[in-house]
Motif scaffolding. Structure first.
Motif, PDB file in Angstrom:
ATOM      1  N   ARG A  72       0.811  -1.224   0.000  1.00 29.57           N
ATOM      2  CA  ARG A  72       0.000   0.000   0.000  1.00 29.57           C
ATOM      3  C   ARG A  72       0.841   1.269   0.000  1.00 29.57           C
ATOM      4  O   ARG A  72       0.307   2.370  -0.066  1.00 29.57           O
ATOM      5  N   TYR A  73       2.155   1.126   0.106  1.00 25.78           N
ATOM      6  CA  TYR A  73       3.037   2.277   0.261  1.00 25.78           C
ATOM      7  C   TYR A  73       3.972   2.437  -0.933  1.00 25.78           C
ATOM      8  O   TYR A  73       4.388   1.462  -1.539  1.00 25.78           O
ATOM      9  N   PHE A  74       4.313   3.678  -1.195  1.00 27.63           N
ATOM     10  CA  PHE A  74       5.294   4.019  -2.215  1.00 27.63           C
ATOM     11  C   PHE A  74       6.170   5.111  -1.611  1.00 27.63           C
ATOM     12  O   PHE A  74       5.731   6.239  -1.398  1.00 27.63           O
ATOM     13  N   LEU A  75       7.394   4.778  -1.293  1.00 25.81           N
ATOM     14  CA  LEU A  75       8.322   5.715  -0.679  1.00 25.81           C
ATOM     15  C   LEU A  75       9.027   6.534  -1.749  1.00 25.81           C
ATOM     16  O   LEU A  75       9.637   5.987  -2.658  1.00 25.81           O
ATOM     17  N   LEU A  76       8.941   7.833  -1.623  1.00 30.03           N
ATOM     18  CA  LEU A  76       9.687   8.779  -2.461  1.00 30.03           C
ATOM     19  C   LEU A  76      10.560   9.586  -1.507  1.00 30.03           C
ATOM     20  O   LEU A  76      10.048  10.284  -0.635  1.00 30.03           O
ATOM     21  N   VAL A  77      11.858   9.458  -1.639  1.00 28.81           N
ATOM     22  CA  VAL A  77      12.753  10.149  -0.717  1.00 28.81           C
ATOM     23  C   VAL A  77      14.013  10.575  -1.462  1.00 28.81           C
ATOM     24  O   VAL A  77      14.393   9.964  -2.453  1.00 28.81           O
ATOM     25  N   GLN A  78      14.620  11.663  -0.980  1.00 30.47           N
ATOM     26  CA  GLN A  78      15.872  12.129  -1.565  1.00 30.47           C
ATOM     27  C   GLN A  78      17.004  11.888  -0.570  1.00 30.47           C
ATOM     28  O   GLN A  78      16.839  12.089   0.638  1.00 30.47           O
ATOM     29  N   SER A  79      18.140  11.494  -1.093  1.00 32.59           N
ATOM     30  CA  SER A  79      19.271  11.154  -0.229  1.00 32.59           C
ATOM     31  C   SER A  79      19.841  12.375   0.489  1.00 32.59           C
ATOM     32  O   SER A  79      20.517  12.231   1.500  1.00 32.59           O
ATOM     33  N   GLY A  80      19.555  13.574   0.015  1.00 36.81           N
ATOM     34  CA  GLY A  80      20.071  14.783   0.648  1.00 36.81           C
ATOM     35  C   GLY A  80      19.059  15.494   1.525  1.00 36.81           C
ATOM     36  O   GLY A  80      19.247  16.655   1.867  1.00 36.81           O
ATOM     37  N   ASP A  81      17.996  14.820   1.909  1.00 37.50           N
ATOM     38  CA  ASP A  81      16.967  15.424   2.753  1.00 37.50           C
ATOM     39  C   ASP A  81      17.577  15.936   4.048  1.00 37.50           C
ATOM     40  O   ASP A  81      18.382  15.256   4.672  1.00 37.50           O
TER      41      ASP A  81
END
Length: 72
Positions: free
Chosen positions: A40-49
């Motif tokens: 149910r999940y889709f992770l969108l993340v940036q390595s420089g957050d």
């Protein structure tokens, strides 16, 4: 992961995040130790957050579809 992100967000100087720093107990009450039904999940993340460590997010959302983008 959640507590560190909450503290970091509270320190950022952005109007939409000031409320986060004012309601940490309410946000902690919504936290879950692990996700159920990763599909149910889709992770969108940036390595420089600046707030969230992408490695912690990848581990927390294990089994979910994930997209990690460089930068932030």
């Amino acid at each position: 992961m959640f507590d560190a992100s909450l503290e970091a967000a509270a320190e950022l100087d952005h109007p939409s995040l000031r409320r986060v720093g004012q309601a940490p107990d309410e946000l902690r009450a919504l936290a879950v130790p692990r996700i159920t039904h990763p599909s149910r999940y889709f992770l969108l993340v940036q390595s420089g957050d600046e707030v969230l460590d992408w490695r912690e997010a990848v581990a927390y959302y294990g089994g979910a579809f994930q997209h990690v983008e460089g930068g932030g």
